[in-house]
Design an enzyme around this catalytic site. Structure first.
Site: not given
Ligand code: NAD
Ligand code: MG
Length: 338
Positions: A25, A130, A133, A190, A194, A230
Site C-alpha cells: 500500500g 513521518k 508513502g 502519533d 492524527e 487557503e
Molecule cells: P495501506 O492501507 O496503504 O496498505 C496496506 C496494504 O496491505 C494494502 O495495499 C494491501 O497490499 C495489503 N493488505 C491489506 N489487507 C491485507 C491482508 N489481510 N493480508 C495481506 N495484505 C493485506 O497501509 P499503509 O498506510 O501503507 O500502512 C502500513 C503501515 O505503515 C501501518 O502500520 C501504518 O500505520 C504505517 N504508516 C503509514 C503511514 C501513511 O502515511 N500511510 C505513515 C507512517 C506509517
Molecule cells: Mg502519524
C-alpha cells in the site's frame, strides 16, 4: 533527543539480509522501491488475490505469497493496515519468526497495545517515516528523504538499532534525520496528533467554519476558498518557518484576528477534551474500540465516511477543483502505479 544520519548507518550489513515487505500500500510501495534502489534484496509479500501484485511486478519487484515471503526473509517488515496486522501475523508470519530474525513495523500500534506478541528470540524494531508513502518515494527519487522515527522493542540479536538505522537510511530517512524514540512514545503521540490536530481537529475545524459561513448566507464557493483551499497556503508557511514566520507573512489585520480570536475557538475547554482523548489512547481504550469496530464489519466507520462524502463542502470543492486543473498536475498519488 538523538538524531542519526546516513553517515551513522551501515548499509552493507543490511544489503546482505533478505527483506520481505508485507503489503504494497502507501508505505509498502515506497519502502520496497526505495530499498531496492538502495541495493537491498527485497521481496513483496502479498495476498493471493492482491490487487497490488501487478503494480509491484511492474515496478520490477519480486512478489510471493505472504507466508512464503516471510519464511524466506531475515527481516520481515509489516506494512499492512494496523487493524489487520495481528490477523496477518498470526496466519502467515508467526510460524517463520525463528531465532535470529527481525520483525519491523512503521507504527507501534500492534506491538505497543499487545495485538502482536513476537517470540523473545526475534528482534523487533520500528522505522516510521513521518510522512505518507507517496512522499517517502517522491523525496527519495529526488535525492532527499522524509525524516523517520527509530525504536527498538526487543533485541535478542543485539543489533536491532543498527539494522533499523540502516533500513531508515535505505528508504531515504538518513538524508533528513532519523530520530530515536520508543514504541510507546511513537504510538501514543502519533494517534493523538492524527485525532486531535492533524486529521480530526483539522477536518472538524474546516467543516465548522464552512457551515458557519454558509448558514449565515454566504456563497458556499466563498466558504470553501476561505476555510479549506487557503489552508494550504498557511500550512506551507507554518511548515517552513513556524507560527511567528507565518504571522510575518500575513497582513497585520489577519495577525491581530489570529492572536485575539483563535483562542476563542480553541480554548481551555478544548484542551481539556484533548486531554480526554489522550487518556483514551494511553489506556488502550481507543485501540480496543478500533479493533472491535473492525471485527464488527466497520459499519460505523463506513457510515461516518459517507456522511462527509455527502457533505456540501465536498460537492462544492469537487466543482471548484475541476476549474483549477493545475491543482491536479504533479500529484504524488497515481492510483494506477502506487
Ligand atoms: P495501506 O492501507 O496503504 O496498505 C496496506 C496494504 O496491505 C494494502 O495495499 C494491501 O497490499 C495489503 N493488505 C491489506 N489487507 C491485507 C491482508 N489481510 N493480508 C495481506 N495484505 C493485506 O497501509 P499503509 O498506510 O501503507 O500502512 C502500513 C503501515 O505503515 C501501518 O502500520 C501504518 O500505520 C504505517 N504508516 C503509514 C503511514 C501513511 O502515511 N500511510 C505513515 C507512517 C506509517
Ligand atoms: Mg502519524
Amino acid at each position: 533527543m538523538k538524531v542519526y544520519y546516513d553517515k551513522d548507518a551501515n548499509l552493507g550489513a543490511l544489503r546482505e539480509k533478505r527483506i520481505a515487505i508485507i503489503g504494497y500500500g502507501s508505505q509498502g510501495f515506497a519502502q520496497a522501491n526505495n530499498l531496492r534502489d538502495s541495493g537491498c534484496q527485497v521481496t513483496v509479500g502479498l495476498r493471493h488475490d492482491s490487487a497490488s501484485r501487478v503494480k509491484a511486478e511492474q515496478a520490477g519487484l519480486a512478489t510471493l505469497p505472504v507466508a512464503q515471503a516471510a519464511a524466506e526473509a531475515d527481516v520481515v517488515m509489516m506494512l499492512v493496515p494496523d487493524e489487520v496486522a495481528a490477523d496477518v501475523y498470526a496466519k502467515d508470519v508467526a510460524e517463520s519468526m525463528l531465532p535470529g530474525k527481525y520483525l519491523g513495523f512503521s507504527h507501534g500500534f500492534s506491538i505497543h497495545f499487545g495485538f502482536i506478541k513476537p517470540p523473545p528470540e526475534v528482534s523487533v524494531f520500528m522505522v516510521a517515516p513521518k510522512g505518507p508513502g507517496h512522499l517517502v518515494r517522491h523525496e527519495y527519487t529526488r535525492g532527499a528523504g522524509v525524516p523517520c522515527l527509530l525504536a527498538v522493542h526487543q533485541d535478542p540479536n543485539g543489533d536491532a538499532k543498527q539494522t533499523g538505522l540502516a533500513y531508515a537510511s535505505a528508504i531515504g530517512g538518513g538524508r533528513a534525520g532519523v530520530i530515536e524514540t520508543s514504541f510507546r512514545e511513537e504510538t501514543e503521540t502519533d494517534l493523538f496528533g492524527e485525532q486531535a490536530v492533524l486529521c480530526g481537529g483539522l477536518t472538524a475545524l474546516i467543516k465548522a467554519g464552512f457551515e458557519t459561513l454558509v448558514e449565515a448566507g454566504y456563497a458556499p464557493e466563498m466558504a470553501y476558498f476561505e476555510c479549506l483551499h487557503e489552508m494550504k497556503l498557511i500550512v506551507d508557511l507554518l511548515y517552513e518557518g513556524g507560527i511567528s514566520e507565518m504571522r510575518y507573512s500575513i497582513s497585520n489585520t489577519a495577525q491581530y484576528g489570529d492572536m485575539t480570536r483563535g483562542p476563542v475557538v480553541i480554548n481551555d475547554e478544548t484542551k481539556q477534551r484533548m486531554k480526554g482523548l489522550l487518556a483514551e489512547i494511553q489506556s488502550g481504550a481507543f485501540a480496543n474500540e478500533w479493533m472491535k469496530e473492525n471485527r464488527n464489519g466497520k459499519q460505523r466507520f463506513r457510515q461516518l465516511e459517507a456522511e462527509t462524502r455527502d457533505h456540501r463542502i465536498e460537492k462544492v470543492g469537487a466543482g471548484l477543483r475541476a476549474m483549477m486543473p493545475w491543482l491536479a498536475a504533479n500529484k504524488l498519488v497515481d492510483k494506477a502505479t502506487n
